[in-house]
Design a protein around this motif. Structure first.
Motif, PDB file in Angstrom:
ATOM      1  N   UNK A 116     -41.173 -15.899   3.746  1.00  0.00           N
ATOM      2  CA  UNK A 116     -40.976 -15.289   2.435  1.00  0.00           C
ATOM      3  C   UNK A 116     -41.303 -13.797   2.483  1.00  0.00           C
ATOM      4  N   UNK A 117     -40.921 -13.085   1.426  1.00  0.00           N
ATOM      5  CA  UNK A 117     -41.158 -11.644   1.371  1.00  0.00           C
ATOM      6  C   UNK A 117     -42.449 -11.291   0.652  1.00  0.00           C
ATOM      7  N   UNK A 118     -43.067 -12.285  -0.007  1.00  0.00           N
ATOM      8  CA  UNK A 118     -44.349 -12.104  -0.676  1.00  0.00           C
ATOM      9  C   UNK A 118     -45.268 -13.266  -0.316  1.00  0.00           C
ATOM     10  N   UNK A 119     -46.540 -13.076  -0.543  1.00  0.00           N
ATOM     11  CA  UNK A 119     -47.512 -14.118  -0.205  1.00  0.00           C
ATOM     12  C   UNK A 119     -47.312 -15.348  -1.083  1.00  0.00           C
ATOM     13  N   UNK A 120     -47.265 -16.539  -0.509  1.00  0.00           N
ATOM     14  CA  UNK A 120     -47.173 -17.755  -1.319  1.00  0.00           C
ATOM     15  C   UNK A 120     -48.369 -17.888  -2.253  1.00  0.00           C
ATOM     16  N   UNK A 121     -48.092 -18.368  -3.451  1.00  0.00           N
ATOM     17  CA  UNK A 121     -49.138 -18.639  -4.431  1.00  0.00           C
ATOM     18  C   UNK A 121     -49.422 -20.133  -4.547  1.00  0.00           C
ATOM     19  N   UNK A 122     -48.531 -20.943  -4.020  1.00  0.00           N
ATOM     20  CA  UNK A 122     -48.672 -22.405  -4.121  1.00  0.00           C
ATOM     21  C   UNK A 122     -48.109 -22.996  -2.828  1.00  0.00           C
ATOM     22  N   UNK A 123     -48.936 -23.756  -2.108  1.00  0.00           N
ATOM     23  CA  UNK A 123     -48.497 -24.417  -0.877  1.00  0.00           C
ATOM     24  C   UNK A 123     -48.832 -25.900  -0.965  1.00  0.00           C
ATOM     25  N   UNK A 124     -47.854 -26.737  -0.641  1.00  0.00           N
ATOM     26  CA  UNK A 124     -48.069 -28.173  -0.479  1.00  0.00           C
ATOM     27  C   UNK A 124     -47.791 -28.506   0.978  1.00  0.00           C
ATOM     28  N   UNK A 125     -48.783 -29.045   1.678  1.00  0.00           N
ATOM     29  CA  UNK A 125     -48.640 -29.332   3.106  1.00  0.00           C
ATOM     30  C   UNK A 125     -48.901 -30.807   3.352  1.00  0.00           C
ATOM     31  N   UNK A 126     -48.159 -31.387   4.322  1.00  0.00           N
ATOM     32  CA  UNK A 126     -48.253 -32.832   4.586  1.00  0.00           C
ATOM     33  C   UNK A 126     -48.066 -33.109   6.068  1.00  0.00           C
ATOM     34  N   UNK A 127     -48.888 -34.025   6.595  1.00  0.00           N
ATOM     35  CA  UNK A 127     -48.694 -34.553   7.945  1.00  0.00           C
ATOM     36  C   UNK A 127     -47.526 -35.534   7.900  1.00  0.00           C
ATOM     37  N   UNK A 128     -46.575 -35.386   8.813  1.00  0.00           N
ATOM     38  CA  UNK A 128     -45.385 -36.235   8.784  1.00  0.00           C
ATOM     39  C   UNK A 128     -45.536 -37.531   9.572  1.00  0.00           C
ATOM     40  N   UNK A 129     -46.282 -37.503  10.664  1.00  0.00           N
ATOM     41  CA  UNK A 129     -46.199 -38.604  11.628  1.00  0.00           C
ATOM     42  C   UNK A 129     -47.411 -39.520  11.677  1.00  0.00           C
ATOM     43  N   UNK A 130     -48.412 -39.286  10.846  1.00  0.00           N
ATOM     44  CA  UNK A 130     -49.621 -40.108  10.847  1.00  0.00           C
ATOM     45  C   UNK A 130     -49.977 -40.453   9.406  1.00  0.00           C
ATOM     46  N   UNK A 131     -50.251 -41.731   9.160  1.00  0.00           N
ATOM     47  CA  UNK A 131     -50.621 -42.172   7.817  1.00  0.00           C
ATOM     48  C   UNK A 131     -52.135 -42.170   7.632  1.00  0.00           C
ATOM     49  N   UNK A 132     -52.534 -42.226   6.377  1.00  0.00           N
ATOM     50  CA  UNK A 132     -53.930 -42.422   5.983  1.00  0.00           C
ATOM     51  C   UNK A 132     -54.860 -41.300   6.411  1.00  0.00           C
ATOM     52  N   UNK A 133     -54.324 -40.110   6.629  1.00  0.00           N
ATOM     53  CA  UNK A 133     -55.150 -38.927   6.876  1.00  0.00           C
ATOM     54  C   UNK A 133     -55.248 -38.113   5.596  1.00  0.00           C
ATOM     55  N   UNK A 134     -54.108 -37.820   4.999  1.00  0.00           N
ATOM     56  CA  UNK A 134     -54.089 -37.060   3.749  1.00  0.00           C
ATOM     57  C   UNK A 134     -52.725 -37.170   3.107  1.00  0.00           C
ATOM     58  N   UNK A 135     -52.696 -37.153   1.786  1.00  0.00           N
ATOM     59  CA  UNK A 135     -51.444 -36.995   1.066  1.00  0.00           C
ATOM     60  C   UNK A 135     -51.045 -35.532   1.081  1.00  0.00           C
ATOM     61  N   UNK A 136     -50.068 -35.178   0.243  1.00  0.00           N
ATOM     62  CA  UNK A 136     -49.731 -33.765   0.110  1.00  0.00           C
ATOM     63  C   UNK A 136     -50.980 -33.012  -0.348  1.00  0.00           C
TER      64      UNK A 136
END
Length: 313
Positions: A116-136
């Protein structure tokens, strides 16, 4: 569409989140901490201006009513980004302030280019390949306690501090990750959705509730089509309203990202020409003294030079 979020309005089902940087049948659910799943009956890869739905469940059950919220990225075209210490694959819409970022976790402190051209103000991050570590995992500069605090999209918990980001807010080129499994699990495929505000189109902010049916007015600078809200200081559910399901004020219909619940009522607010006004009291949107974060996107976006990123639907 670059990122599509779907929900069956009539039944208790998962929220179905897909993006065009990956196969559109690879789904994540906002209401669980599960790994990515491959669904044979889902969406085909996106079409120009929409998407094609395959037969059957989970998002085309006979006689059911569905909603989809869509964010345009870059037509499915990704680029390699080596700006950070961790190489990423990015699909960005810089006009709309939105990018889809994929990277492989290292388990060590690093930085990731977001495109992006500016700093993100909202990020949602998720592990794709392993369950039961964290949701978004959701972090936002709008959080009263700062970007290093986080919330889980699949939980009701309060905003809490943890070193997911090395106590460092994003810059206009990268976001910084720590050794945390939540943002940088060693060897795992990671996905991040990044946004920053665009005048006349999107806004990421906070407000304080007053506990009254004559609630606070929240200025966004546009009429919101989509609003997602979460209280940060007391355990409560996330909530989404929009003007497609509920086109007349006061809106009343809501969906809950952390639950499978069907559409409910009681999410009373006005979507006004330059913001939104709370018309209910209580924990979900407007408890007295409660602190809330929100993301909002315009019904009829208009950006400075007349360029419209896309209508929020």
């Amino acid at each position: 569409s670059g990122f599509t979020w779907l929900k069956d309005r009539d039944n208790a089902t998962n929220h179905y989140l897909v993006n065009s940087s990956r196969d559109y049948k690879n789904a994540l659910y906002s209401n669980t901490d599960g790994a990515e799943v491959f669904l044979t009956a889902g969406l085909r890869n996106p079409l120009k201006g929409g998407f094609e739905v395959l037969d059957g469940d989970p998002i085309n059950g006979s006689g059911r009513s569905f909603v989809s919220w869509n964010w345009v990225a870059n037509g499915g075209t990704t680029v390699t980004n080596e700006t950070g210490s961790i190489t990423s694959t990015v699909q960005a819409n810089t006009t709309a302030g939105f990018s889809i970022v994929q990277y492989t976790g290292t388990g060590s402190n690093g930085s990731v280019g977001h495109g992006l051209s500016s700093a993100p103000e909202w990020i949602m991050v998720k592990i794709l390949d392993v369950a039961s570590v964290a949701g978004f995992t959701v972090s936002t500069t709008a959080d009263p306690s700062g970007f290093n605090n986080f919330l889980y999209l699949n939980e009701t918990e309060v905003s809490r501090a943890y070193d997911n980001w090395q106590n460092t807010a994003p810059t206009n080129s990268v976001f910084t990750v720590s050794s945390s499994n939540v943002t940088n699990r060693s060897g795992s495929a990671m996905l991040a959705y990044c946004w920053h505000s665009v005048d006349g189109y999107s806004k990421f902010g906070r407000y304080t509730g007053n506990g009254s049916t004559d609630g606070p007015f929240v200025y966004t600078g546009f009429k919101p089509a989509f609003i997602m809200v979460k209280r940060t200081d007391t355990a409560s559910s996330w909530a989404i309203t929009d003007t497609t399901r509920d086109p007349f004020n006061p809106t009343d219909k809501g969906l809950i990202p952390n639950l499978t619940s069907a559409e409910g009522t009681g999410y009373t607010l006005d979507h006004n020409s330059n913001g939104f006004k709370l018309r209910l009291s209580g924990t979900a949107y407007n408890a007295s003294g409660g602190t809330y974060i929100y993301m909002a996107f315009a019904e009829h976006p208009f950006v400075g030079d007349g360029t419209s990123p896309v209508t929020a639907r």
